[in-house]
Every structure is written in C-alpha cells, then in structure tokens.
Design a protein around this motif. Structure first.
Motif, PDB file in Angstrom:
ATOM      1  N   VAL A  13       0.870  -1.180   0.000  1.00  0.00           N
ATOM      2  CA  VAL A  13       0.000   0.000   0.000  1.00  0.00           C
ATOM      3  C   VAL A  13       0.902   1.224   0.000  1.00  0.00           C
ATOM      4  N   PRO A  14       0.838   2.072  -1.030  1.00  0.00           N
ATOM      5  CA  PRO A  14       1.729   3.238  -1.071  1.00  0.00           C
ATOM      6  C   PRO A  14       1.522   4.157   0.127  1.00  0.00           C
ATOM      7  N   ASP A  15       2.603   4.777   0.557  1.00  0.00           N
ATOM      8  CA  ASP A  15       2.563   5.690   1.693  1.00  0.00           C
ATOM      9  C   ASP A  15       2.141   7.072   1.199  1.00  0.00           C
ATOM     10  N   VAL A  16       0.851   7.214   0.937  1.00  0.00           N
ATOM     11  CA  VAL A  16       0.301   8.490   0.463  1.00  0.00           C
ATOM     12  C   VAL A  16      -0.907   8.859   1.309  1.00  0.00           C
ATOM     13  N   ASP A  17      -1.344  10.102   1.195  1.00  0.00           N
ATOM     14  CA  ASP A  17      -2.523  10.573   1.922  1.00  0.00           C
ATOM     15  C   ASP A  17      -3.777  10.159   1.162  1.00  0.00           C
ATOM     16  N   TYR A  18      -4.545   9.255   1.759  1.00  0.00           N
ATOM     17  CA  TYR A  18      -5.793   8.826   1.137  1.00  0.00           C
ATOM     18  C   TYR A  18      -6.987   9.647   1.626  1.00  0.00           C
ATOM     19  N   GLY A  19      -6.709  10.734   2.331  1.00  0.00           N
ATOM     20  CA  GLY A  19      -7.785  11.575   2.829  1.00  0.00           C
ATOM     21  C   GLY A  19      -8.088  12.761   1.941  1.00  0.00           C
ATOM     22  N   GLY A  20      -7.643  12.729   0.679  1.00  0.00           N
ATOM     23  CA  GLY A  20      -7.868  13.850  -0.220  1.00  0.00           C
ATOM     24  C   GLY A  20      -9.333  14.165  -0.435  1.00  0.00           C
ATOM     25  N   PHE A  21     -10.169  13.102  -0.489  1.00  0.00           N
ATOM     26  CA  PHE A  21     -11.611  13.313  -0.623  1.00  0.00           C
ATOM     27  C   PHE A  21     -12.145  14.147   0.544  1.00  0.00           C
ATOM     28  N   VAL A  22     -11.698  13.792   1.734  1.00  0.00           N
ATOM     29  CA  VAL A  22     -12.177  14.488   2.926  1.00  0.00           C
ATOM     30  C   VAL A  22     -11.729  15.941   2.905  1.00  0.00           C
ATOM     31  N   THR A  23     -10.475  16.163   2.557  1.00  0.00           N
ATOM     32  CA  THR A  23      -9.964  17.533   2.488  1.00  0.00           C
ATOM     33  C   THR A  23     -10.766  18.366   1.498  1.00  0.00           C
ATOM     34  N   ALA A  24     -11.030  17.796   0.317  1.00  0.00           N
ATOM     35  CA  ALA A  24     -11.803  18.524  -0.699  1.00  0.00           C
ATOM     36  C   ALA A  24     -13.221  18.807  -0.216  1.00  0.00           C
TER      37      ALA A  24
END
Length: 315
Positions: free
Chosen positions: A133-144
């Motif tokens: 699982v890449p170490d990225v922020d999967y919370g972009g939807f929430v931020t938007a």
C-alpha cells in the motif's frame, strides 16, 4: 422521521457489525480475476497504461482498490461519524427526537466497522500479493469535501458537516452496488462491497429522511446558503483524488510527462461528468424534494458544477 418507521429499527438483527463475518482473501481461489472493475478505473483505459506489462497493470488495479478502501476509512470516520456524533449527543443546536439520536449512534457504530474491515482487507491483500500500500494521503476526498464547506459555509461549520454527510451517504450506495455485480472481480472484494452496500442502503434512507428533518429546521437564509453549497460538495465527493493515482502510475514506471498526460485525459475538468450526473441522481432528487433548486442562486451553482435538476435527467 420521528413517527415513521426507521430503516434502522432492526439494526440489532441486521447490521453488519452485529452479525457479519470477517472477509478473508485467498489468492489461490481468485486466479484470473481483477481487484476492481476495470470499467470504473478510468486510467486503465488510457493508451499509456494499456501499453504497460500485464503485471504492472495488475498492480495499478490493486492500488486502485487500496485507494478506494483507504479513502472509505477516512470518509466514514471523519465525514459521516463527524456528523453523526453531534446529532447523537444532542450538540447540533437543534432539537431532534431521541429515536433519531439513537439511530445516529447506530450509524456511528456501523461506520467505524466499515472503516475497520476496509483497512483489514487492504492489509490482507497487500500481505498475500506482495503489492504494498503506497505511503500516500488517502484523505484527499475528505480535504476537498471539508474545504468546500469552509469556503461556502464559513460561519456555519456544523451545518456544513451535516450536509457533507448527507451528500456522501446518498452517493456511496450507487457506487458500492456496482462492484458486487461484476463477476470479473475477486470474490472477497465483491462480498465485502455487498456487505457494505447492505448497511449503506439503510444509511441512505436514514440520511435522506434526516436531510428533510434538518432542512425543516433551517430558516430561509441558511437554506439559501446550503443550496448553493450542495453542488460543490457533490462534486468534491465524486471527483477522484488524483494524487494516489499519480503515485501509482509512477510506481508502474511512467515518467512525469506521461503521468500528467494520463491525469489530464482521464481526470480533467469535464472528464466523467455524465457518470457524475448519473451517480448523483438520488442526491439531486433529494435536493429537488426540498425545492433547493428554486432558491436564489442555487440553479446557477448546480449548473456551474455540471449538475442538472433531476427533471432534466434521463431515468
């Protein structure tokens, strides 16, 4: 909502967190299947991606599933539970009946469980396949989603949170129902999505009814502001977060120029707008039910995001 039967009346007997089973991924039984419907992964159809080796394409598909599952954990816990908690604890500044508050706690329990089993399946698949699982922020939807609320309802953060939950919960069922119908997808993923869709079908009905209760408690100025904010929230919830896609394509071996070409072609401004209109149909009908489109500036706001009133859509 207080007098009519609630979709959560039989929660103790039907909720997944009460009687569901843990879905276990077994790679040996899933040969030849994909991890996410290819028709729902826009970049898999791009020539730059189709030219990659089959194993790289498989990895991209798996990482797309990871993004869906991890994004779900963020949305369920931060958006839906962030809205359910003040309702459940009576901290909205509005009076809701105790039965509705208890239903909000039931939703809260469900969403924590959905987040848990989504993360659990992603970890299982990573362990079995060796695709990290890449170490990225999967919370972009929430931020938007939250940014849209802060921008359009800066003085009313609680209402913004309630509307965000209504939007997400009336959209997610349509998405979840697509995956279990695809026999090309690994059965564990289909089973988990089907489990999730059963709960979310009840949540859809709960939040649709809750929206009517909420709207009835808003004065006209707040209704106007809410109506103008809703289309931005719908688009924020449905526009795919491209940063994890960018990372996935980089891991697959594409250079930066080709990555940006894929992102622009597949997720540019108007990409997927017809699908967005279709997936959001129930939410748009709910807006029409409270005459949101008729409030000053609302129709123009919806149009600016490529969304049309339901009477202008095809059934």
């Amino acid at each position: 909502m207080s007098s009519a039967p609630s979709p959560l009346d039989r929660w103790y007997e039907t909720a997944g967190v009460r009687g569901g089973v843990r879905r276990i991924f077994h790679a040996e039984t899933e040969q030849g299947r994909v991890f996410f419907p290819h028709s729902l992964v826009a970049h898999l159809d791009h020539p730059e991606v189709k030219a990659l080796a089959p194993e790289r394409i498989r990895e991209i598909s798996v990482r797309h599933l990871y993004q869906f599952l991890h994004s779900t954990t963020h949305l369920e816990t931060r958006v839906v539970n962030g809205a359910a908690e003040p309702v459940a604890n009576g901290n909205t500044g509005m009076h809701f009946p105790s039965a509705l508050r208890m239903d909000a706690f039931k939703v809260y329990c469900d969403e924590g469980y959905h987040a848990l089993y989504s993360l659990d399946l992603a970890d299982q698949i990573a362990a079995v396949t060796g695709i990290e699982v890449p170490d990225v922020d999967y919370g972009g939807f929430v931020t938007a989603l939250q940014d849209s609320g802060r921008r359009l309802l800066p003085e009313d953060p609680l209402l913004a949170g309630q509307l965000q939950a209504v939007v997400f919960e009336t959209l997610i069922t349509a998405v979840l129902n697509e995956v279990p119908q695809d026999p090309t997808v690994v059965s564990t993923v289909r089973d988990l999505m089907r489990d999730h869709a059963k709960d979310e079908g009840r949540h859809h009905r709960f939040f649709s009814a809750f929206f009517l209760e909420l709207w009835a408690r808003l004065d006209r100025p707040r209704r106007i502001l809410a109506a103008r904010a809703l289309p931005a929230m719908i688009r924020a919830a449905l526009d795919w977060d491209v940063e994890p896609v960018r990372v996935s394509l980089r891991l697959a071996g594409l250079d930066e120029d080709r990555i940006e070409a894929v992102i622009t072609d597949c997720y540019g401004k108007d990409a997927g707008i017809s699908r967005i209109q279709t997936v959001s149909r129930s939410t748009l009908r709910l807006c029409a039910q409270v005459d949101a489109f008729d409030l000053p500036g609302a129709a123009d706001a919806f149009a600016s995001y490529g969304l049309r009133a339901p009477e202008d859509t095809d059934d």
